[in-house]
Design an enzyme around this catalytic site. Structure first.
Site, PDB file in Angstrom:
ATOM      1  N   ASP A   7      10.487 -31.130  37.665  1.00 28.67           N
ATOM      2  CA  ASP A   7      11.432 -30.041  38.287  1.00 28.67           C
ATOM      3  C   ASP A   7      12.847 -30.714  37.733  1.00 28.67           C
ATOM      4  OD1 ASP A   7      12.570 -28.113  40.094  1.00 28.67           O
ATOM      5  OD2 ASP A   7      13.300 -29.608  41.472  1.00 28.67           O
ATOM      6  N   GLU A  67       9.001 -26.487  35.512  1.00 28.83           N
ATOM      7  CA  GLU A  67       9.225 -25.255  35.947  1.00 28.83           C
ATOM      8  C   GLU A  67      10.317 -24.449  35.066  1.00 28.83           C
ATOM      9  OE1 GLU A  67      11.885 -23.687  39.707  1.00 28.83           O
ATOM     10  OE2 GLU A  67      10.911 -25.535  40.072  1.00 28.83           O
ATOM     11  N   ASP A 139      13.435 -32.853  45.485  1.00 30.37           N
ATOM     12  CA  ASP A 139      13.164 -32.622  44.168  1.00 30.37           C
ATOM     13  C   ASP A 139      11.723 -33.363  43.595  1.00 30.37           C
ATOM     14  OD1 ASP A 139      15.745 -31.623  43.180  1.00 30.37           O
ATOM     15  OD2 ASP A 139      16.469 -33.838  44.116  1.00 30.37           O
TER      16      ASP A 139
END
Length: 181
Positions: A7, A67, A139
């Site tokens: 992420d 992502e 996160d």
């Protein structure tokens, strides 16, 4: 298959590693790379690059999932996030990993069941799916969710990829997400 989920973020980059065997998932590691905000941009990116290299070296993943960044309301924030994502991509490529990319919507839908899930819902589902004792940090949870998304969708993509090859007539066998003849 060992999957490293990322992420990306310029202030905080989450990472999560899971083993996937069929439908079984096993937690390996996760964490958050906290980047000192007082560093120059190039140095901040180096922190992300170096730390992700180390994570890949220590956990030895087979594949990575990342992502995809979309345009935010603030274009300069999107650009900075793109830099962090680039540092992550470089670390993964340098580690020899194939990188698969997913949208936040795909990750949430695959993990929680709805693409509009709140961060807390993602955290709870990651905790449940990986049988964790505690709730992972936001996160880390997002990175683990990215890895889980690949565990759920990656094998299907691999099975469908030969179907996407062109047929003898030269026409694609998959068009707009639909399998043709």
């Amino acid at each position: 298959m060992r999957i490293l989920g990322i992420d990306p973020g310029l202030r905080r980059t989450g990472f999560g590693v899971v083993d996937a065997e069929g439908s079984r998932l096993r937690y390996i590691a996760s964490g958050t790379i906290v980047v000192p905000p007082d560093l120059a941009l190039a140095q901040r990116l180096k922190v992300i690059l170096d730390n992700l290299r180390e994570v890949a070296r220590e956990t030895r993943p087979d594949v990575a999932a990342l992502e995809i960044v979309f345009l935010n309301a603030n274009p300069s924030s999107t650009l900075l996030l793109g830099h962090a994502r680039g540092a992550a991509l470089c670390a993964l490529a340098e580690s020899g990993l194939d990188v698969h990319e997913y949208t936040a919507l795909q990750i949430k839908k695959s993990t929680v069941g709805t693409g509009r899930a709140a961060k807390e819902q993602v955290q709870m589902m990651v905790q449940h799916l990986l049988s964790l004792n505690g709730t992972p940090a936001p996160d880390s949870a997002d990175a683990l969710a990215c890895a889980i998304c690949h565990a759920h969708t990656g094998p299907l993509q691999e099975r469908l990829s030969p179907l996407a090859a062109t047929s003898r007539s030269g026409k694609s066998r998959i068009r707009k997400g639909r399998l043709l003849g």
